[in-house]
Design a protein around this motif. Structure first.
Motif, PDB file in Angstrom:
ATOM      1  N   UNK A   1      -0.007  62.038  82.551  1.00  0.00           N
ATOM      2  CA  UNK A   1       0.872  62.160  81.437  1.00  0.00           C
ATOM      3  C   UNK A   1       1.632  60.859  81.251  1.00  0.00           C
ATOM      4  N   UNK A   2       2.067  61.218  83.341  1.00  0.00           N
ATOM      5  CA  UNK A   2       3.753  60.386  83.548  1.00  0.00           C
ATOM      6  C   UNK A   2       3.409  58.612  83.370  1.00  0.00           C
ATOM      7  N   UNK A   3       2.274  58.629  83.635  1.00  0.00           N
ATOM      8  CA  UNK A   3       1.936  57.019  82.865  1.00  0.00           C
ATOM      9  C   UNK A   3       2.089  56.675  81.970  1.00  0.00           C
ATOM     10  N   UNK A   4       1.409  57.896  80.683  1.00  0.00           N
ATOM     11  CA  UNK A   4       1.031  57.561  79.510  1.00  0.00           C
ATOM     12  C   UNK A   4       2.529  57.202  79.426  1.00  0.00           C
ATOM     13  N   UNK A   5       3.024  58.218  79.019  1.00  0.00           N
ATOM     14  CA  UNK A   5       4.676  58.381  79.025  1.00  0.00           C
ATOM     15  C   UNK A   5       5.744  56.703  79.349  1.00  0.00           C
ATOM     16  N   UNK A   6       5.042  56.655  80.519  1.00  0.00           N
ATOM     17  CA  UNK A   6       5.698  55.472  80.482  1.00  0.00           C
ATOM     18  C   UNK A   6       5.455  54.123  80.230  1.00  0.00           C
ATOM     19  N   UNK A   7       4.403  54.500  80.368  1.00  0.00           N
ATOM     20  CA  UNK A   7       3.446  52.730  79.230  1.00  0.00           C
ATOM     21  C   UNK A   7       4.307  52.758  77.893  1.00  0.00           C
ATOM     22  N   UNK A   8       4.292  54.193  77.462  1.00  0.00           N
ATOM     23  CA  UNK A   8       4.429  54.290  75.644  1.00  0.00           C
ATOM     24  C   UNK A   8       6.743  53.176  75.463  1.00  0.00           C
ATOM     25  N   UNK A   9       7.027  53.637  76.609  1.00  0.00           N
ATOM     26  CA  UNK A   9       8.688  53.426  76.792  1.00  0.00           C
ATOM     27  C   UNK A   9       8.652  52.131  76.890  1.00  0.00           C
TER      28      UNK A   9
ATOM     29  N   UNK B   1      17.148  59.840  86.849  1.00  0.00           N
ATOM     30  CA  UNK B   1      17.729  60.766  87.951  1.00  0.00           C
ATOM     31  C   UNK B   1      18.872  61.979  88.268  1.00  0.00           C
ATOM     32  N   UNK B   2      19.383  62.202  86.330  1.00  0.00           N
ATOM     33  CA  UNK B   2      19.677  62.873  86.659  1.00  0.00           C
ATOM     34  C   UNK B   2      18.486  64.636  86.513  1.00  0.00           C
ATOM     35  N   UNK B   3      17.662  64.041  85.544  1.00  0.00           N
ATOM     36  CA  UNK B   3      16.611  64.953  84.825  1.00  0.00           C
ATOM     37  C   UNK B   3      16.202  64.955  86.759  1.00  0.00           C
ATOM     38  N   UNK B   4      15.830  64.669  87.755  1.00  0.00           N
ATOM     39  CA  UNK B   4      15.100  65.237  88.932  1.00  0.00           C
ATOM     40  C   UNK B   4      16.080  65.640  89.899  1.00  0.00           C
ATOM     41  N   UNK B   5      17.189  65.310  89.684  1.00  0.00           N
ATOM     42  CA  UNK B   5      18.816  66.325  90.455  1.00  0.00           C
ATOM     43  C   UNK B   5      19.144  67.285  89.788  1.00  0.00           C
ATOM     44  N   UNK B   6      19.101  67.719  87.937  1.00  0.00           N
ATOM     45  CA  UNK B   6      19.784  68.427  88.262  1.00  0.00           C
ATOM     46  C   UNK B   6      18.852  69.145  87.019  1.00  0.00           C
ATOM     47  N   UNK B   7      17.903  68.642  86.372  1.00  0.00           N
ATOM     48  CA  UNK B   7      17.246  70.335  86.202  1.00  0.00           C
ATOM     49  C   UNK B   7      15.813  70.154  86.845  1.00  0.00           C
ATOM     50  N   UNK B   8      15.020  71.188  85.357  1.00  0.00           N
ATOM     51  CA  UNK B   8      13.728  70.996  86.234  1.00  0.00           C
ATOM     52  C   UNK B   8      12.547  70.702  84.973  1.00  0.00           C
ATOM     53  N   UNK B   9      13.110  69.737  84.487  1.00  0.00           N
ATOM     54  CA  UNK B   9      12.294  69.379  83.235  1.00  0.00           C
ATOM     55  C   UNK B   9      11.737  67.881  84.295  1.00  0.00           C
ATOM     56  N   UNK B  10      10.716  66.987  83.098  1.00  0.00           N
ATOM     57  CA  UNK B  10       9.968  66.274  83.478  1.00  0.00           C
ATOM     58  C   UNK B  10      10.732  64.365  83.126  1.00  0.00           C
ATOM     59  N   UNK B  11      10.165  64.077  84.269  1.00  0.00           N
ATOM     60  CA  UNK B  11      11.305  62.832  85.154  1.00  0.00           C
ATOM     61  C   UNK B  11      11.044  61.355  84.398  1.00  0.00           C
ATOM     62  N   UNK B  12       9.296  61.541  83.647  1.00  0.00           N
ATOM     63  CA  UNK B  12       9.045  60.809  83.159  1.00  0.00           C
ATOM     64  C   UNK B  12       9.577  60.827  80.982  1.00  0.00           C
ATOM     65  N   UNK B  13       9.828  62.677  81.274  1.00  0.00           N
ATOM     66  CA  UNK B  13       9.842  62.369  79.670  1.00  0.00           C
ATOM     67  C   UNK B  13      11.258  62.202  79.270  1.00  0.00           C
ATOM     68  N   UNK B  14      12.433  61.939  80.494  1.00  0.00           N
ATOM     69  CA  UNK B  14      13.780  62.056  80.183  1.00  0.00           C
ATOM     70  C   UNK B  14      13.373  60.727  80.614  1.00  0.00           C
ATOM     71  N   UNK B  15      12.556  59.236  80.658  1.00  0.00           N
ATOM     72  CA  UNK B  15      12.659  58.219  80.575  1.00  0.00           C
ATOM     73  C   UNK B  15      12.416  57.534  79.185  1.00  0.00           C
ATOM     74  N   UNK B  16      11.103  58.356  79.464  1.00  0.00           N
ATOM     75  CA  UNK B  16      10.720  58.045  77.746  1.00  0.00           C
ATOM     76  C   UNK B  16      11.759  58.139  76.633  1.00  0.00           C
ATOM     77  N   UNK B  17      12.981  59.345  77.042  1.00  0.00           N
ATOM     78  CA  UNK B  17      14.263  59.920  75.896  1.00  0.00           C
ATOM     79  C   UNK B  17      14.667  58.622  76.091  1.00  0.00           C
ATOM     80  N   UNK B  18      15.321  58.035  77.406  1.00  0.00           N
ATOM     81  CA  UNK B  18      16.131  57.786  77.168  1.00  0.00           C
ATOM     82  C   UNK B  18      15.512  55.804  76.370  1.00  0.00           C
ATOM     83  N   UNK B  19      14.180  55.851  77.277  1.00  0.00           N
ATOM     84  CA  UNK B  19      14.048  54.537  76.205  1.00  0.00           C
ATOM     85  C   UNK B  19      13.809  54.208  75.126  1.00  0.00           C
TER      86      UNK B  19
END
Length: 278
Positions: A89-97, A131-149
Motif C-alpha cells: 500500500x505504501x509503495x502504491x501511494x508513494x508511486x502514484x503521488x 512528519x506531522x502524520x507520524x508524530x501527531x496522529x495515528x493516520x497513515x504517513x503514506x496517505x498523508x504524503x499522497x494527500x500533500x502531493x
C-alpha cells in the motif's frame, strides 16, 4: 476582483458544472500502479514488474526506502526489497503521488515555471504532512504524503487554460485570483474522476477552508497545518491569519505558536522527508 478574473472564473466554473473542462489524465504508470493496488492478491514481484518499467520512479522509491526517516539498517538497492520494506500500500501511494510530477510541465516557459513552483510547494507540503502524520496522529504517513502531493492538482487545468489565453497569462494578479478561488473545486473533480478515496479527495476540496472543523483529525487537518508551516517566514497572506483560531492545530494537539522547525528532531525529520521526495 478584475473583470478578467471574473470572466475566467465564470467560464471555468461553467465548464466544470457541464463536464466540459478537460481534466488531466493520470500518468500511465500511476494508472497501472492504482490497478495493481486494487488487486488484493498482488504480489511484491508483480508490483515490482509494474514499477520496474519506469526507471526514474524505481530510483525514487529506492531513495525513499533508504531515507533516514525510514531507518533501514542496511542499504536497499533492489526494487523488490524496497517494496517488501515499505509494504504494497505504501509503495502504491508513494508511486502514484511521485508519478504526478510528470504532469507539472508545460510548453511555454512562463507556465512551465509556474507549474514547477506548484510541484515544489506540493512536495514541501507532502514532506511536512508525512512528519506531522507520524508524530501527531495515528493516520497513515503514506496517505498523508499522497494527500500533500495532490492537494494542488486543481491548479493544472487553470494553468493549461491560461496557456491558451494570453490575456490571462499576462495578468498575474487575475491569474492568481482565479487559482485561489477555484482550484479546490477543480481538484476535487479531478480526484473523483481518478477514483481517489474520499479522505484524499476531501483534502483537495477543503484544505483552504481554515474554519473547517470535522469530528476527528483527518488528512485535511494535516495538509492544512503543513501548508501553513510551509509559508512561515514569508509574507504570504496565510501568515497573517490568526492560527490560534484554526481548528486543525488543536486537533493535531499542536500549539500554533510552537515552530516545528525549532524542534531539532522534527526539523531533521522534515529535512529528511523533503530530500526523500525530491
Amino acid at each position: 476582483m478584475s473583470t478578467l478574473a471574473e470572466k475566467v472564473q465564470r467560464e471555468l466554473t461553467l465548464a466544470i458544472e457541464n463536464d466540459e473542462l478537460i481534466l488531466p489524465t493520470l500518468p500511465e504508470v500511476a494508472l497501472r500502479v492504482r490497478e495493481a493496488a486494487e488487486d488484493p492478491d498482488i504480489s511484491i514481484q508483480a508490483l515490482s514488474k509494474v514499477l520496474g518499467n519506469d526507471a526514474a520512479l524505481t530510483a525514487r522509491i529506492i531513495k525513499v526506502v533508504n531515507s533516514p526517516l525510514l531507518r533501514t539498517n542496511r542499504e536497499i538497492t533492489d526494487l523488490q526489497m524496497a517494496i517488501s520494506r515499505l509494504g504494497i500500500n505504501y509503495t502504491c501511494n508513494l508511486a502514484t503521488g511521485l508519478a504526478m510530477e510528470q504532469m507539472f510541465q508545460a510548453t511555454t516557459d512562463v507556465v512551465d515555471r509556474k507549474m514547477r513552483e506548484v510541484w515544489t510547494k506540493s512536495t514541501e507540503v507532502a514532506a511536512i504532512s508525512h512528519v506531522l502524520c507520524r508524530h501527531y496522529t495515528r493516520l497513515m504517513p503514506d496517505q498523508a504524503t499522497l494527500a500533500g502531493l495532490v492537494h494542488q492538482i486543481g491548479i493544472l487545468p487553470i494553468l493549461t487554460y491560461a496557456e491558451e489565453h494570453g490575456e490571462l497569462m499576462a495578468d498575474s494578479i487575475s491569474l492568481n485570483h482565479v487559482i485561489d478561488k477555484i482550484h479546490p473545486l477543480i481538484g476535487e473533480k479531478i480526484l473523483r474522476t481518478w477514483d481517489f478515496r474520499d479522505p484524499i479527495v476531501a483534502v483537495a476540496a477543503h484544505y483552504t477552508d481554515f474554519t473547517r472543523n470535522s469530528p476527528a483529525v483527518d488528512y485535511v487537518d494535516i495538509v492544512q497545518v503543513a501548508t501553513l508551516q510551509s509559508h512561515l517566514g514569508t509574507n504570504h497572506p496565510y501568515t497573517q491569519l490568526d492560527w490560534s483560531q484554526i481548528p486543525a492545530f488543536a486537533k493535531l494537539g499542536l500549539d500554533p505558536s510552537t515552530l516545528l522547525h525549532e524542534d531539532e528532531d522534527l526539523s531533521a525529520a522534515m529535512d529528511a522527508a523533503m530530500t526523500m521526495l525530491q
